[in-house]
Structure formats: C-alpha cells, structure tokens
Write a protein that holds these residues in place. Sequence first.
Motif, PDB file in Angstrom:
ATOM      1  N   ILE A  46      28.492 -27.424  17.730  1.00  0.00           N
ATOM      2  CA  ILE A  46      27.984 -28.760  18.051  1.00  0.00           C
ATOM      3  C   ILE A  46      27.749 -29.500  16.743  1.00  0.00           C
ATOM      4  O   ILE A  46      27.024 -29.004  15.868  1.00  0.00           O
ATOM      5  CB  ILE A  46      26.662 -28.672  18.838  1.00  0.00           C
ATOM      6  CG1 ILE A  46      26.864 -27.905  20.148  1.00  0.00           C
ATOM      7  CG2 ILE A  46      26.102 -30.055  19.108  1.00  0.00           C
ATOM      8  CD1 ILE A  46      25.545 -27.537  20.824  1.00  0.00           C
ATOM      9  N   TYR A  47      28.328 -30.686  16.634  1.00  0.00           N
ATOM     10  CA  TYR A  47      28.150 -31.512  15.437  1.00  0.00           C
ATOM     11  C   TYR A  47      27.224 -32.674  15.788  1.00  0.00           C
ATOM     12  O   TYR A  47      27.602 -33.592  16.511  1.00  0.00           O
ATOM     13  CB  TYR A  47      29.506 -32.026  14.935  1.00  0.00           C
ATOM     14  CG  TYR A  47      30.382 -30.929  14.391  1.00  0.00           C
ATOM     15  CD1 TYR A  47      30.342 -30.573  13.046  1.00  0.00           C
ATOM     16  CD2 TYR A  47      31.242 -30.222  15.228  1.00  0.00           C
ATOM     17  CE1 TYR A  47      31.136 -29.555  12.548  1.00  0.00           C
ATOM     18  CE2 TYR A  47      32.042 -29.201  14.741  1.00  0.00           C
ATOM     19  CZ  TYR A  47      31.985 -28.867  13.391  1.00  0.00           C
ATOM     20  OH  TYR A  47      32.770 -27.856  12.894  1.00  0.00           O
ATOM     21  N   GLU A  48      26.003 -32.600  15.297  1.00  0.00           N
ATOM     22  CA  GLU A  48      25.008 -33.628  15.595  1.00  0.00           C
ATOM     23  C   GLU A  48      24.013 -33.720  14.446  1.00  0.00           C
ATOM     24  O   GLU A  48      23.141 -32.861  14.302  1.00  0.00           O
ATOM     25  CB  GLU A  48      24.271 -33.293  16.900  1.00  0.00           C
ATOM     26  CG  GLU A  48      23.162 -34.274  17.249  1.00  0.00           C
ATOM     27  CD  GLU A  48      23.624 -35.716  17.238  1.00  0.00           C
ATOM     28  OE1 GLU A  48      23.201 -36.449  16.317  1.00  0.00           O
ATOM     29  OE2 GLU A  48      24.404 -36.099  18.120  1.00  0.00           O
ATOM     30  N   PRO A  49      24.138 -34.746  13.600  1.00  0.00           N
ATOM     31  CA  PRO A  49      23.260 -34.843  12.431  1.00  0.00           C
ATOM     32  C   PRO A  49      21.879 -35.407  12.730  1.00  0.00           C
ATOM     33  O   PRO A  49      20.984 -35.309  11.888  1.00  0.00           O
ATOM     34  CB  PRO A  49      24.041 -35.790  11.505  1.00  0.00           C
ATOM     35  CG  PRO A  49      24.828 -36.643  12.436  1.00  0.00           C
ATOM     36  CD  PRO A  49      25.201 -35.765  13.596  1.00  0.00           C
ATOM     37  N   SER A  50      21.669 -36.001  13.912  1.00  0.00           N
ATOM     38  CA  SER A  50      20.393 -36.661  14.187  1.00  0.00           C
ATOM     39  C   SER A  50      19.293 -35.631  14.393  1.00  0.00           C
ATOM     40  O   SER A  50      19.557 -34.449  14.679  1.00  0.00           O
ATOM     41  CB  SER A  50      20.507 -37.555  15.428  1.00  0.00           C
ATOM     42  OG  SER A  50      20.449 -36.783  16.599  1.00  0.00           O
ATOM     43  N   PRO A  51      18.024 -36.050  14.299  1.00  0.00           N
ATOM     44  CA  PRO A  51      16.912 -35.092  14.403  1.00  0.00           C
ATOM     45  C   PRO A  51      16.570 -34.671  15.821  1.00  0.00           C
ATOM     46  O   PRO A  51      15.686 -33.838  16.000  1.00  0.00           O
ATOM     47  CB  PRO A  51      15.742 -35.860  13.774  1.00  0.00           C
ATOM     48  CG  PRO A  51      16.084 -37.298  13.962  1.00  0.00           C
ATOM     49  CD  PRO A  51      17.571 -37.380  13.876  1.00  0.00           C
ATOM     50  N   PHE A  52      17.273 -35.215  16.859  1.00  0.00           N
ATOM     51  CA  PHE A  52      16.867 -34.932  18.229  1.00  0.00           C
ATOM     52  C   PHE A  52      18.052 -34.459  19.073  1.00  0.00           C
ATOM     53  O   PHE A  52      18.402 -35.102  20.062  1.00  0.00           O
ATOM     54  CB  PHE A  52      16.232 -36.173  18.864  1.00  0.00           C
ATOM     55  CG  PHE A  52      15.117 -36.763  18.059  1.00  0.00           C
ATOM     56  CD1 PHE A  52      13.935 -36.075  17.869  1.00  0.00           C
ATOM     57  CD2 PHE A  52      15.274 -38.010  17.465  1.00  0.00           C
ATOM     58  CE1 PHE A  52      12.908 -36.607  17.111  1.00  0.00           C
ATOM     59  CE2 PHE A  52      14.251 -38.561  16.709  1.00  0.00           C
ATOM     60  CZ  PHE A  52      13.060 -37.854  16.522  1.00  0.00           C
ATOM     61  N   ASN A 137      28.232 -34.600   9.895  1.00  0.00           N
ATOM     62  CA  ASN A 137      29.080 -35.651  10.446  1.00  0.00           C
ATOM     63  C   ASN A 137      30.540 -35.211  10.415  1.00  0.00           C
ATOM     64  O   ASN A 137      30.984 -34.561   9.469  1.00  0.00           O
ATOM     65  CB  ASN A 137      28.938 -36.935   9.628  1.00  0.00           C
ATOM     66  CG  ASN A 137      27.600 -37.612   9.845  1.00  0.00           C
ATOM     67  OD1 ASN A 137      27.202 -37.880  10.978  1.00  0.00           O
ATOM     68  ND2 ASN A 137      26.891 -37.895   8.752  1.00  0.00           N
ATOM     69  N   VAL A 138      31.275 -35.583  11.443  1.00  0.00           N
ATOM     70  CA  VAL A 138      32.711 -35.351  11.488  1.00  0.00           C
ATOM     71  C   VAL A 138      33.388 -36.638  11.035  1.00  0.00           C
ATOM     72  O   VAL A 138      33.227 -37.690  11.635  1.00  0.00           O
ATOM     73  CB  VAL A 138      33.179 -34.969  12.901  1.00  0.00           C
ATOM     74  CG1 VAL A 138      34.692 -34.825  12.950  1.00  0.00           C
ATOM     75  CG2 VAL A 138      32.503 -33.671  13.351  1.00  0.00           C
ATOM     76  N   GLU A 139      34.148 -36.564   9.978  1.00  0.00           N
ATOM     77  CA  GLU A 139      34.783 -37.761   9.417  1.00  0.00           C
ATOM     78  C   GLU A 139      36.131 -38.060  10.063  1.00  0.00           C
ATOM     79  O   GLU A 139      36.541 -39.228  10.150  1.00  0.00           O
ATOM     80  CB  GLU A 139      34.965 -37.584   7.909  1.00  0.00           C
ATOM     81  CG  GLU A 139      33.639 -37.507   7.154  1.00  0.00           C
ATOM     82  CD  GLU A 139      33.829 -37.476   5.657  1.00  0.00           C
ATOM     83  OE1 GLU A 139      34.885 -36.992   5.201  1.00  0.00           O
ATOM     84  OE2 GLU A 139      32.925 -37.941   4.939  1.00  0.00           O
ATOM     85  N   ARG A 140      36.828 -37.012  10.509  1.00  0.00           N
ATOM     86  CA  ARG A 140      38.161 -37.241  11.049  1.00  0.00           C
ATOM     87  C   ARG A 140      38.544 -36.090  11.966  1.00  0.00           C
ATOM     88  O   ARG A 140      38.136 -34.949  11.741  1.00  0.00           O
ATOM     89  CB  ARG A 140      39.179 -37.375   9.902  1.00  0.00           C
ATOM     90  CG  ARG A 140      40.567 -37.770  10.311  1.00  0.00           C
ATOM     91  CD  ARG A 140      41.360 -38.281   9.089  1.00  0.00           C
ATOM     92  NE  ARG A 140      41.407 -37.306   8.012  1.00  0.00           N
ATOM     93  CZ  ARG A 140      42.364 -36.382   7.866  1.00  0.00           C
ATOM     94  NH1 ARG A 140      43.340 -36.315   8.761  1.00  0.00           N
ATOM     95  NH2 ARG A 140      42.361 -35.557   6.839  1.00  0.00           N
ATOM     96  N   VAL A 141      39.309 -36.410  13.020  1.00  0.00           N
ATOM     97  CA  VAL A 141      39.856 -35.399  13.927  1.00  0.00           C
ATOM     98  C   VAL A 141      41.371 -35.562  13.920  1.00  0.00           C
ATOM     99  O   VAL A 141      41.886 -36.658  14.162  1.00  0.00           O
ATOM    100  CB  VAL A 141      39.321 -35.570  15.363  1.00  0.00           C
ATOM    101  CG1 VAL A 141      39.979 -34.562  16.304  1.00  0.00           C
ATOM    102  CG2 VAL A 141      37.807 -35.418  15.399  1.00  0.00           C
ATOM    103  N   SER A 142      42.071 -34.497  13.638  1.00  0.00           N
ATOM    104  CA  SER A 142      43.537 -34.561  13.611  1.00  0.00           C
ATOM    105  C   SER A 142      44.122 -33.485  14.514  1.00  0.00           C
ATOM    106  O   SER A 142      43.527 -32.423  14.722  1.00  0.00           O
ATOM    107  CB  SER A 142      44.068 -34.390  12.184  1.00  0.00           C
ATOM    108  OG  SER A 142      43.678 -33.137  11.648  1.00  0.00           O
ATOM    109  N   GLU A 153      32.226 -33.795   6.842  1.00  0.00           N
ATOM    110  CA  GLU A 153      31.598 -34.360   5.652  1.00  0.00           C
ATOM    111  C   GLU A 153      31.048 -33.230   4.778  1.00  0.00           C
ATOM    112  O   GLU A 153      30.266 -32.394   5.233  1.00  0.00           O
ATOM    113  CB  GLU A 153      30.470 -35.301   6.075  1.00  0.00           C
ATOM    114  CG  GLU A 153      29.749 -35.976   4.926  1.00  0.00           C
ATOM    115  CD  GLU A 153      28.634 -36.870   5.413  1.00  0.00           C
ATOM    116  OE1 GLU A 153      28.354 -37.869   4.745  1.00  0.00           O
ATOM    117  OE2 GLU A 153      28.035 -36.558   6.463  1.00  0.00           O
ATOM    118  N   ASN A 154      31.480 -33.187   3.529  1.00  0.00           N
ATOM    119  CA  ASN A 154      31.034 -32.177   2.562  1.00  0.00           C
ATOM    120  C   ASN A 154      31.237 -30.747   3.081  1.00  0.00           C
ATOM    121  O   ASN A 154      30.394 -29.872   2.891  1.00  0.00           O
ATOM    122  CB  ASN A 154      29.547 -32.382   2.221  1.00  0.00           C
ATOM    123  CG  ASN A 154      29.292 -33.732   1.595  1.00  0.00           C
ATOM    124  OD1 ASN A 154      30.086 -34.229   0.792  1.00  0.00           O
ATOM    125  ND2 ASN A 154      28.185 -34.354   1.979  1.00  0.00           N
ATOM    126  N   GLY A 155      32.360 -30.536   3.737  1.00  0.00           N
ATOM    127  CA  GLY A 155      32.616 -29.204   4.260  1.00  0.00           C
ATOM    128  C   GLY A 155      34.096 -28.936   4.410  1.00  0.00           C
ATOM    129  O   GLY A 155      34.948 -29.806   4.214  1.00  0.00           O
TER     130      GLY A 155
END
Length: 556
Positions: A46-52, A137-142, A153-155
Amino acid sequence: MNWGGDMRAKDMARIAVIGFGPRGLGALEALSQRLRETGRRVQIDIYEPSPFPGAGPNFAPSDPEYCLLNIPYQDIAIRPPQGSAVGSFADWQNKPFDRDDFPSRADMGRYLEARRDDLFKRGFTKSDAKITLLRKNVERVSQEAPGWCLHIENGQPAHYDEVLLTLGQPPVEPDAQWASWQAHAAQSTAEVAPAYPAAELCDRASEWQGQCVAIRGLGLSTFDVLRSLTIAQGGRFDAAGYHPSGREPACILPFSLNGQPPFPKPQDAVLDALFAPTPEETAHFARAAEAAVCATPQEATANINGALAPVVTRILAPQRVNDTQVLDWLATEWADPGTQDRQAPMDALRHGIALAAGHAAPTIGYALGQVWRKWQDEWRAAFNPGCATPETAKHLIDFDEGLKRYSYGLPLSSARELLALIDAGQTDLSFAVDPGIIETSQGWMLGVGGQQVEVSIIIDAVLPAPALSNISVPPLPGLITKGLIVAVSDDLAAATEPDGTLRDQSGSPVSGLCLLGRLALGSVTAVDSLHDCFGHSADRWADGVVARLRNARPAE
C-alpha cells in the motif's frame, strides 16, 4: 510496517494499492475475504504517504469535532467484513449517542482506522498473504510485461501483477476564477484559503477578526467553514441563537451560482419514515433503473419517472398532489435542475428548515429527494455494472447530481446554525446569488443588485469536478498521456469495466490496472457516498483480482 509471514519474492503474486483512504480500505477488506481462492501467495503493498491511512484526509481523526457527516447514526450501514472484531459503527461507539444525531467526520475516521488495524492484524490470516504499508509517493506507473512497474519517490522501481488506484479526489489545477484570485492575493494584502484541512483554516481565521470574508460555494463544506470562522473562534450556539466571542470576522458572505443552500434531512426517524418506499416500490424502481441504464436518454427518463412519480404521489396524497404535477416537476428537473423551486436564499433556508422539522407540508422536490436518497443502493447496483452509453450515462448522472440538493442534505442543526448566524449579524446571504466580483487594492468587491461590499479573504468551499484533464499529481498524468486512462466523454471521468479495470483509448480493458472511486464517475455513479466505498464496487474489483491471479503467473 509489515503484517504476515515471510515469503519468497518469486513465487508470490504482487498487488499494489496507490492511495489508501476508505475506498482502498473497502477494496482490501473485500479482497481479504477471497484470497484463499487464488491458490497463490500474495504480497500487497500500500502506497500512502498521508498520516491517516484507511481514513484519509476527509475523515482525519485530527479534524475538529464540529465537522459533521451528512449521515445520521441511524443511516450509517458500513458493514464490516466477515470475521472482523470491530463491528458496526454503532457497536463500536464507546459513548452514548442519539440515532438521529450526526457524528463527526473525525469519529468516523477513528472507526475506519480501527477497521484498518483489524484488517492488518487478522484480515489476511486465512490466506497466505503479506501486507506492507509504505509511506511513499508513486511518481510513475509503467506497463512492463507481464505486469506493472511502479517508480517510487526516492526508491527503487517495484513490479506488480495488479495495480489499484484509489486516490479519491487528487489536487487539480485551479479553475480560471480561482487562479486569478490566487494571483491577486499573491500581489496584494488579500488572502485566499481552502476549506480544508479545517484545523488549518481555524488557525488562519484567528487572524481575521473584524475583516469581511467571502465563501465560494454554498454546499455541505460551507457549513464546516462557518464553524471554523465562528465557534472555533470562541462563539457558541444555544437555544437563544448565536453568541459571538468578538474574535470572528466582521461579516461572512457565502455565495454560489444559484445562491440556494442545500435542504436539511428530516430531523428524526419518525419524519424520515414518511418518505419510505414500500418493498414493492423499491423492487419496481430496481427493475426500472436497470432498464434505464441500458436505454436511450429519452427512454431512461421515462423509466425513472415511471418508478418515481407513483411513490411521490402516494406520499403527497394528503396534499392532493397528482401524477401529472409530479411528472411536470420531473420534466423541469431533467431539463434545468432546480429552476422549478428556486427561491430567494433566505426564503430557501427558512423553507428547508420548516420542511425538515415537519412544520411545512413536504413539497414534490423534497419528497422526491428523500425517496431518491433511500434508493441509492439500488441506483448504484443498476448503474455501476456498466452498460450505459456516454450520452445516457451523462443524462442519468446529471439527474442524480442535481437531486443532491435534497438527497445529500445537511443536518437540520447546521441549517439552524446558519440562520442563527444571520440573525446575529455574523453572516449575510444578500450576496449569495452569483455576485459580480472585481479586484480592489485590498481584496475584492462583491456586487448584487446595486449593493456592494468589499472582502479581504475568499475561502474556496467548492469540490472540484473529477475532470481528468485538470489532474496534475502523479502518477495519473503519465497514465492519461499514454492513453491508459481515458474519459468516458468530455463531461465525465475515467472509463472502466464493472470491476474497475481501466479501458484504454481503443476501448480495450487494461488488464491488471484498476481504478475505483470518484475519478470513475460516468462508469459508476453516486461515488461521493461513504457507503459506496464498502459496497459492490469493491466486491467486483476483488472478484476480478482473484479471477486474474488464479490463472496468471507472478510478475518477475
């Protein structure tokens, strides 16, 4: 944050969920009930950067308690998955409540987080699954055969068999009006502000004592804004009205294109029951709605009207309303929503309060809106499996959206608070109907019918339309540019299959790339309902995943 046992990477199916609010939570709850059927080991990231995570920003547990749902306790039916230890929202409460009251969004957020924790702890114990929450954060999906690659992001890039997009309403490019006001504020002492997060607006409003504030929009969000500007600044409501603290703005001026406040819901279950359709009427509507979705726009109108009109006529029999009157009202609604019962803003507010309190006889529009609200599950069940042409989809969605002024009504207490603020001189609806707005050195001048008032702050309380062309936040723009996310039509959002699988620019399903929620409006309907996050759309997505994973080999 990991849950589940260790697994070897190459013998497992991999699923990515991008965005994890209530929609993502509902989808994974549905999947947790089905994964054993795949016969596969499964990794869910699961990609979710928010605190909730699980609650999302709209139900942040940190939100002020004065931000209310527009659903009373008695109507909240977000059923937990089988085996959940959390129970229903009512069962979960650790405090007394009145079933006619409207809970806070923060309280709902805490409940959703409890559901999330339970899902992570026990939801996948009966399947060979591992679930990981990544605050990235996911910057791009290919698209990279045989699956999908997420550029993080940074990964390092990560590969998946399935990708689900549950992003809610991502930030969009501001419309021309708001962009011009932002530019003016940047070059002057004026200010602009979003309605949310409410806590941030409350903090900013503490500096606005004595200034005039305008609110763009007169929908449900406006009432949260009003509380941020009043009770959050120390004022209070009681039976006698509103008692200011002296720290509020000098005047608060909501406005919209038509200046019509939404109608409150009936104040209690007794009044609400007057609008209940019979089981036979509901069954008739379900059949009519299914026929309408697969028909031409003209035939769809006839099908919907044929189910609605007799019910409203029955409900309004004491007023001697007949089918012809109801059909005339509906004809105007299909052609030009709201024009048949438009009133001056203050009259509309007072009339809505009287209707919701049972002090005025129900109108055709009010009765119809309450019946439509009670048929939302049947409406989604008919529309969302997806056989409507773009023309019919637009026709039906416009009808549903127009009726939201009744069917998505606010609590009666909120309407009464607005009236109390007007009586106390804190708020004014004199400029509510599409005012002229020109820039001044200190802000903006609002004008209506020869009256003018200068404001130094404008707050945006308008929810943007789910238009794909306005989205600038990754990873959606790249997918749109590649033709993997395509609008149903110029006026609607993404084209999807019934299970959420996206359709590309040729109309073909994009296997393993799915989207659920608001950005699929047009393929699905009634997407702004919390109940929809935990309904059949989630089940169809989970069934589709299981069917594909049962036969596909894992991504390398």
